[in-house]
Design a protein around this motif. Structure first.
Motif, PDB file in Angstrom:
ATOM      1  N   VAL A 162       4.749  -3.130   3.928  1.00 38.20           N
ATOM      2  CA  VAL A 162       3.804  -2.900   3.048  1.00 38.20           C
ATOM      3  C   VAL A 162       2.476  -3.047   3.415  1.00 38.20           C
ATOM      4  O   VAL A 162       2.142  -3.906   4.336  1.00 38.20           O
ATOM      5  CB  VAL A 162       4.099  -4.013   1.769  1.00 38.20           C
ATOM      6  N   PHE A 163       1.410  -2.536   2.758  1.00 38.89           N
ATOM      7  CA  PHE A 163      -0.074  -2.768   3.026  1.00 38.89           C
ATOM      8  C   PHE A 163      -0.678  -3.417   1.891  1.00 38.89           C
ATOM      9  O   PHE A 163      -0.408  -3.312   0.725  1.00 38.89           O
ATOM     10  CB  PHE A 163      -0.700  -1.610   3.170  1.00 38.89           C
ATOM     11  N   VAL A 164      -1.400  -4.552   1.844  1.00 36.53           N
ATOM     12  CA  VAL A 164      -2.156  -5.290   0.910  1.00 36.53           C
ATOM     13  C   VAL A 164      -3.515  -5.400   1.103  1.00 36.53           C
ATOM     14  O   VAL A 164      -3.962  -6.301   1.932  1.00 36.53           O
ATOM     15  CB  VAL A 164      -1.528  -6.772   0.847  1.00 36.53           C
ATOM     16  N   PRO A 165      -4.156  -4.509   0.479  1.00 32.07           N
ATOM     17  CA  PRO A 165      -5.873  -4.652   0.766  1.00 32.07           C
ATOM     18  C   PRO A 165      -6.371  -5.605   0.046  1.00 32.07           C
ATOM     19  O   PRO A 165      -6.003  -6.197  -0.906  1.00 32.07           O
ATOM     20  CB  PRO A 165      -6.237  -3.306   0.207  1.00 32.07           C
ATOM     21  N   GLY A 166      -7.320  -6.453   0.749  1.00 30.94           N
ATOM     22  CA  GLY A 166      -7.934  -7.554   0.222  1.00 30.94           C
ATOM     23  C   GLY A 166      -7.020  -8.943   0.310  1.00 30.94           C
ATOM     24  O   GLY A 166      -7.615  -9.770  -0.476  1.00 30.94           O
ATOM     25  N   TYR A 167      -6.255  -8.873   1.014  1.00 24.87           N
ATOM     26  CA  TYR A 167      -5.143 -10.021   0.962  1.00 24.87           C
ATOM     27  C   TYR A 167      -5.938 -11.318   1.367  1.00 24.87           C
ATOM     28  O   TYR A 167      -6.640 -11.280   1.899  1.00 24.87           O
ATOM     29  CB  TYR A 167      -4.034  -9.949   2.155  1.00 24.87           C
ATOM     30  N   TYR A 168      -5.670 -12.304   0.277  1.00 26.61           N
ATOM     31  CA  TYR A 168      -6.231 -13.825   0.466  1.00 26.61           C
ATOM     32  C   TYR A 168      -4.936 -14.685   0.030  1.00 26.61           C
ATOM     33  O   TYR A 168      -4.749 -14.706  -0.990  1.00 26.61           O
ATOM     34  CB  TYR A 168      -7.222 -13.776  -0.234  1.00 26.61           C
ATOM     35  N   TRP A 174      -5.396  -5.880  -5.280  1.00 26.05           N
ATOM     36  CA  TRP A 174      -5.291  -4.641  -5.799  1.00 26.05           C
ATOM     37  C   TRP A 174      -4.157  -3.996  -5.717  1.00 26.05           C
ATOM     38  O   TRP A 174      -3.788  -2.741  -5.813  1.00 26.05           O
ATOM     39  CB  TRP A 174      -6.320  -3.736  -4.809  1.00 26.05           C
ATOM     40  N   GLY A 175      -2.892  -4.966  -5.767  1.00 28.59           N
ATOM     41  CA  GLY A 175      -1.493  -4.549  -5.641  1.00 28.59           C
ATOM     42  C   GLY A 175      -0.767  -4.477  -4.175  1.00 28.59           C
ATOM     43  O   GLY A 175      -1.480  -4.691  -3.317  1.00 28.59           O
ATOM     44  N   ILE A 176       0.417  -4.402  -4.289  1.00 21.05           N
ATOM     45  CA  ILE A 176       1.009  -4.084  -3.004  1.00 21.05           C
ATOM     46  C   ILE A 176       1.411  -2.559  -3.096  1.00 21.05           C
ATOM     47  O   ILE A 176       1.999  -2.235  -3.854  1.00 21.05           O
ATOM     48  CB  ILE A 176       2.556  -4.953  -2.996  1.00 21.05           C
ATOM     49  N   TYR A 177       1.139  -1.978  -1.829  1.00 12.79           N
ATOM     50  CA  TYR A 177       1.408  -0.603  -1.277  1.00 12.79           C
ATOM     51  C   TYR A 177       2.413  -0.463  -0.309  1.00 12.79           C
ATOM     52  O   TYR A 177       2.394  -1.023   0.597  1.00 12.79           O
ATOM     53  CB  TYR A 177       0.231   0.186  -1.088  1.00 12.79           C
ATOM     54  N   VAL A 178       3.670  -0.206  -0.680  1.00 11.45           N
ATOM     55  CA  VAL A 178       4.977   0.219   0.070  1.00 11.45           C
ATOM     56  C   VAL A 178       4.931   1.419   0.733  1.00 11.45           C
ATOM     57  O   VAL A 178       4.766   2.517   0.176  1.00 11.45           O
ATOM     58  CB  VAL A 178       6.186   0.153  -0.665  1.00 11.45           C
ATOM     59  N   GLY A 179       5.273   1.064   2.209  1.00  4.90           N
ATOM     60  CA  GLY A 179       5.344   2.458   3.158  1.00  4.90           C
ATOM     61  C   GLY A 179       6.212   3.363   2.843  1.00  4.90           C
ATOM     62  O   GLY A 179       7.335   3.032   2.471  1.00  4.90           O
TER      63      GLY A 179
END
Length: 540
Positions: A162-168, A174-179
């Motif tokens: 998964v990609f998590v933009p702005g992760y902290y 902005w949500g979780i984006y699954v490959g």
């Protein structure tokens, strides 16, 4: 590995911006290797929930990618180096397609960067750095190839990617984006050539979550029996006399129960004779869980008292409950059991196969025969204090939209000369070779400077054409973007590399240079293949 090789023409059509931006790239489509990741919406939702549940516990438990060790941190060389294979080219960032970049003195972190999380072949939760990048459907992530393909395990793509933009700290603003589909150069995919250590991953629309944390609730016997989730009976041990008195007073349905404690159980390591009529023990046919590979190697079951054969349906797979099981057969399970098994499999505690498909959840397990010797049983007596059920976390999925619409996307540049200024972003976390730890990996960091045409002294990684930058960021920053012409006011630039290696140029056991594969026309071919592929959404 199985690979899908794109044909030389007809499969990928570049239109509009992408066609114009990539004019002049004439590499063969066979340079491109592609693998599916989450194959459908049900699988993608389960992956996102794996990372998001319990307030992002799995995200917080992940550690930085660790394919490099101290012996890999070596000096850069000035020999060899890259060579441009076609004319230079760029693709503008999202929102800047027809605009001219402006300069600014402010230093701001790009909204597009974040972390990619995955589970490697060892079952370890890991992360790398990455960024959203321009694409036709605004659904593309740029990162390092070793953050997508498991080179250490020599296996296919990382699982649960998964990609998590702005992760902290466990949060996904902005949500979780699954490959959905991973694209890399064929030479990296097949030969692990780190001159091609880059990857582009299409992602589904993001998922945002709302959840109500579960709790424990006391219920009556009827409610307890009807509940299908996790539940427990609280017991208080009593004497046999107290038990007999309670049964006499309340009857067999009263708040009293017994438990049979199994006698001493000894695993029988070899073939064992069946007990005779005068023996003081019994033999129990049990099942030992194995992998599918070991199960297929095992001989078929016979009537002999013999270990290691395939387990028949009457094998006892749980001595405490007497549960019986049959090997190599798919069973439907509940969502709660599916999530539990997924967590166990990630830790190597479940050897079978678990899958979400067609809106349901399924498991397959494999058992071989193991005879055990059991001594006489004993009985304990209890009073039932109460019945309790555990209410599970209730997850609500909500479509968070396309990645590029949510955070934007950087541009793309290739065949650029060295000596240009770039700004590199990432989440460094690892200690330096001397043990000194400058970074935590919690917040993103950056480096700035001119690129140099240096290569990395690593024959094992087949590196001959990297470019380098003076920078002290350590592992965890790998996969992070090298942004050319970065505008600090717009927080946009052009991805012209990704962090691949970490190097000690002055020999003091501190990382002082990082390197990236050189982005040439073949890189552009891989990018173009990924940038024109649709992914879609997985929640309403």
């Amino acid at each position: 590995m199985k690979r899908i090789l794109l044909p030389a023409s007809g499969a990928v059509l570049a239109t509009g911006l992408l066609a114009a931006g990539l004019a002049g790239t004439a590499q063969a489509a066979s340079d491109v290797a592609s693998d599916p990741m989450a194959k459908n919406a049900a699988v993608a939702q389960s992956i996102a929930q794996y990372w998001a549940e319990s307030n992002g516990a799995a995200l917080r438990a992940a550690t930085q990618s660790n394919i490099w060790d101290n012996k890999d941190v070596a000096k850069l060389k000035s020999t060899g180096g890259y060579s441009a294979d076609t004319k230079p080219g760029v693709v503008a960032p999202i929102g800047e397609e027809k605009k001219t970049a402006t300069k600014s003195q402010n230093v701001n972190m790009p909204k597009t960067i974040g972390k990619v999380f995955f589970v490697n072949s060892k079952g370890e939760r890991k992360w790398c750095s990455a960024t959203s990048i321009q694409s036709k459907y605004r659904n593309l992530v740029s990162t390092a190839g070793h953050c997508v393909y498991d080179t250490a395990g020599n296996s296919d793509v990382m699982s649960k990617w998964v990609f998590v933009p702005g992760y902290y700290q466990g949060k996904a603003p902005w949500g979780i984006y699954v490959g959905k589909q991973a694209f890399t150069h064929y030479d990296f995919d097949v030969y692990e050539d780190f001159d091609r250590d880059y990857a582009f991953v299409t992602v589904y629309n993001g998922l945002s979550f709302s959840s109500t944390k579960g709790g424990v609730k006391q219920v009556n016997k009827a409610e307890f029996d009807a509940f299908n989730g996790e539940k427990d009976v609280k017991l208080e041990k009593i004497t046999k006399d107290e038990y007999d008195a309670g049964v006499s007073k309340y009857g067999p349905e009263g708040p009293y129960t017994t438990k049979t404690s199994k006698g001493a159980v000894n695993n029988v390591g070899h073939d064992y004779p069946k007990p005779g009529k005068d023996d003081t023990y019994s033999l129990q046919l049990t099942g030992v869980e194995v992998t599918e590979y070991d199960y297929k190697k095992a001989p078929d079951a016979t009537d002999a008292t013999k270990n290691g054969e395939k387990c028949p349906s009457w094998c006892v797979i749980n001595l405490a409950t007497g549960e019986k099981g049959q090997s190599a057969k798919e069973f439907a399970i509940s969502e709660a059991e599916y999530k539990e098994l997924v967590a166990k499999k990630a830790k190597g505690e479940f050897l079978g196969f678990v899958e979400a498909k067609n809106g349901g959840w399924y498991k397959t397990q494999y058992w071989v025969k193991q005879w055990v010797k059991i001594d006489a049983d004993s009985t304990d007596y209890f009073k039932i204090v109460g019945y309790f059920i555990k209410t599970p976390d209730a997850f609500g999925f909500k479509d968070a939209g396309r990645l590029g619409d949510a955070v934007g996307g950087q541009g793309f540049a290739y065949n650029q000369p060295t000596g240009k200024y770039v700004r590199v972003f990432g989440y460094p976390a690892a200690a330096h070779p001397d043990g000194h730890k400058n970074f935590t990996g919690i917040t993103p960091k950056w480096c700035y400077g001119k690129t140099t045409a240096k290569t990395v002294g690593s024959a094992a990684k087949k590196i001959e054409e990297h470019i380098a930058l003076k920078c002290s960021m350590t592992e965890g920053a790998d996969g992070g973007p090298w942004l050319l012409k970065y505008s600090n006011t717009k927080r946009l630039g052009y991805v012209n590399g990704v962090t691949s290696t970490f190097n000690d140029q002055d020999g003091n056991d501190r990382v002082d240079y990082i390197s990236s594969p050189y982005f040439d026309g073949e890189t552009a071919t891989v990018y173009k293949a990924a940038a024109n592929v649709w992914s879609g959404k997985i929640a309403g």
